[in-house]
Design a protein around this motif. Structure first.
Motif, PDB file in Angstrom:
ATOM      1  N   UNK A  30       0.685  -1.240  -0.013  1.00 13.91           N
ATOM      2  CA  UNK A  30      -0.283   0.342  -0.068  1.00 13.91           C
ATOM      3  C   UNK A  30       0.535   1.124  -0.082  1.00 13.91           C
ATOM      4  N   UNK A  31       1.912   1.107   0.852  1.00 14.35           N
ATOM      5  CA  UNK A  31       2.571   2.252   0.509  1.00 14.35           C
ATOM      6  C   UNK A  31       3.231   2.827  -0.815  1.00 14.35           C
ATOM      7  N   UNK A  32       3.887   1.798  -1.607  1.00 13.90           N
ATOM      8  CA  UNK A  32       3.647   2.101  -2.964  1.00 13.90           C
ATOM      9  C   UNK A  32       3.127   2.056  -3.436  1.00 13.90           C
ATOM     10  N   UNK A  39       0.870   9.714  -5.877  1.00 12.60           N
ATOM     11  CA  UNK A  39       1.696  10.098  -5.450  1.00 12.60           C
ATOM     12  C   UNK A  39       1.072  11.274  -3.704  1.00 12.60           C
ATOM     13  N   UNK A  40       1.207   9.621  -3.245  1.00 12.21           N
ATOM     14  CA  UNK A  40       1.300  11.037  -1.801  1.00 12.21           C
ATOM     15  C   UNK A  40       1.299   9.220  -1.007  1.00 12.21           C
ATOM     16  N   UNK A  41       2.078   9.274   0.378  1.00 10.64           N
ATOM     17  CA  UNK A  41       2.379   8.001   0.265  1.00 10.64           C
ATOM     18  C   UNK A  41       2.147   7.690   2.336  1.00 10.64           C
ATOM     19  N   UNK A  42       0.952   6.739   2.087  1.00 12.91           N
ATOM     20  CA  UNK A  42       0.493   7.222   3.874  1.00 12.91           C
ATOM     21  C   UNK A  42       1.820   6.980   4.872  1.00 12.91           C
ATOM     22  N   UNK A  44       1.526   5.985   7.931  1.00  9.26           N
ATOM     23  CA  UNK A  44       1.452   4.443   9.095  1.00  9.26           C
ATOM     24  C   UNK A  44       2.347   3.787   8.081  1.00  9.26           C
ATOM     25  N   UNK A  45       1.932   3.101   7.290  1.00 10.58           N
ATOM     26  CA  UNK A  45       2.046   2.328   6.631  1.00 10.58           C
ATOM     27  C   UNK A  45       4.080   1.450   6.282  1.00 10.58           C
ATOM     28  N   UNK A  46       5.176   2.969   6.389  1.00 10.13           N
ATOM     29  CA  UNK A  46       6.403   2.286   7.217  1.00 10.13           C
ATOM     30  C   UNK A  46       6.868   2.486   8.750  1.00 10.13           C
ATOM     31  N   UNK A  47       5.702   3.036   9.843  1.00  5.99           N
ATOM     32  CA  UNK A  47       5.678   2.779  11.078  1.00  5.99           C
ATOM     33  C   UNK A  47       5.303   1.348  11.221  1.00  5.99           C
ATOM     34  N   UNK A  48       4.030   1.022  10.715  1.00  2.00           N
ATOM     35  CA  UNK A  48       3.333  -0.341  10.856  1.00  2.00           C
ATOM     36  C   UNK A  48       4.602  -1.652   9.604  1.00  2.00           C
ATOM     37  N   UNK A  49       5.361  -1.237   9.864  1.00  2.00           N
ATOM     38  CA  UNK A  49       6.003  -2.725   8.970  1.00  2.00           C
ATOM     39  C   UNK A  49       7.581  -2.100  10.106  1.00  2.00           C
ATOM     40  N   UNK A  50       7.651  -1.137  10.042  1.00  2.00           N
ATOM     41  CA  UNK A  50       9.055  -1.706  10.831  1.00  2.00           C
ATOM     42  C   UNK A  50       8.884  -2.243  12.685  1.00  2.00           C
ATOM     43  N   UNK A  51       7.634  -1.684  13.088  1.00  2.00           N
ATOM     44  CA  UNK A  51       6.952  -1.698  14.018  1.00  2.00           C
ATOM     45  C   UNK A  51       7.066  -3.894  14.038  1.00  2.00           C
ATOM     46  N   UNK A  52       6.314  -4.039  13.056  1.00  2.00           N
ATOM     47  CA  UNK A  52       6.149  -5.851  13.073  1.00  2.00           C
ATOM     48  C   UNK A  52       7.555  -6.322  12.488  1.00  2.00           C
TER      49      UNK A  52
END
Length: 157
Positions: A30-32, A39-42, A44-52
């Motif tokens: 979803x981030x990609x 043209x607008x990455x959310x 929360x996606x990067x943080x979610x992936x990092x925590x997981x």
């Protein structure tokens, strides 16, 4: 009995890991999509992936322990006669148990300190992502102890 309990714990961990990995993959996709299509990455996606990723790493470390699926260099152990190889195995497991205890003890203190602030995007307490460290250490210790106790009891693995 002990071996079955360890097997049950491993299956539960496998289920949790499967769900966590699926959520992480969906989050990254979803981030990609957001970055290159919308043209607008959310955020929360990067943080979610990092925590997981932290949770997956710690829980998977415990999951692979009993079946010796960790990466290992066992040239020395293979060259030793059986009694010394067993002694080396007990020494290795003692070191792992001490390190797992350290992960639990210091990891929980770290989670408590981290709980004083919130994450930037998800706005959750950092206690939850940091809790992966002591929880993973506890599962490592538990599965290691169950493995050794089941070996001493002569149970199949």
């Amino acid at each position: 009995m002990l071996s079955r309990l360890a097997g049950f714990i491993e299956r539960v961990l496998e289920g949790i890991l499967l769900i966590a990995m699926a959520v992480m993959v969906v989050s990254i996709c979803y981030q990609v999509f957001g970055r290159y299509v919308l043209n607008s990455a959310p955020g929360w996606t990067e943080e979610t992936a990092r925590f997981l990723m932290a949770w997956i790493t710690m829980l998977a470390s415990a999951r692979v322990l009993r079946k010796h699926e960790h990466i290992a260099v066992n040239v020395l152990a293979s060259a030793l006669p059986s009694p010394y190889r067993d002694l080396l195995g007990w020494l290795r497991d003692t070191v792992i148990l001490v390190m797992a205890g350290s992960l639990v003890w210091y990891g929980y203190a770290f989670a408590e300190i981290g709980g004083r602030r919130d994450s930037a995007a998800l706005e959750i307490s950092m206690y939850w992502p940091h809790l992966a460290i002591p929880v993973g250490g506890a599962f490592i210790a538990l599965l290691l102890v169950l493995q050794r106790l089941s070996q001493l009891a002569g149970e199949e693995q």
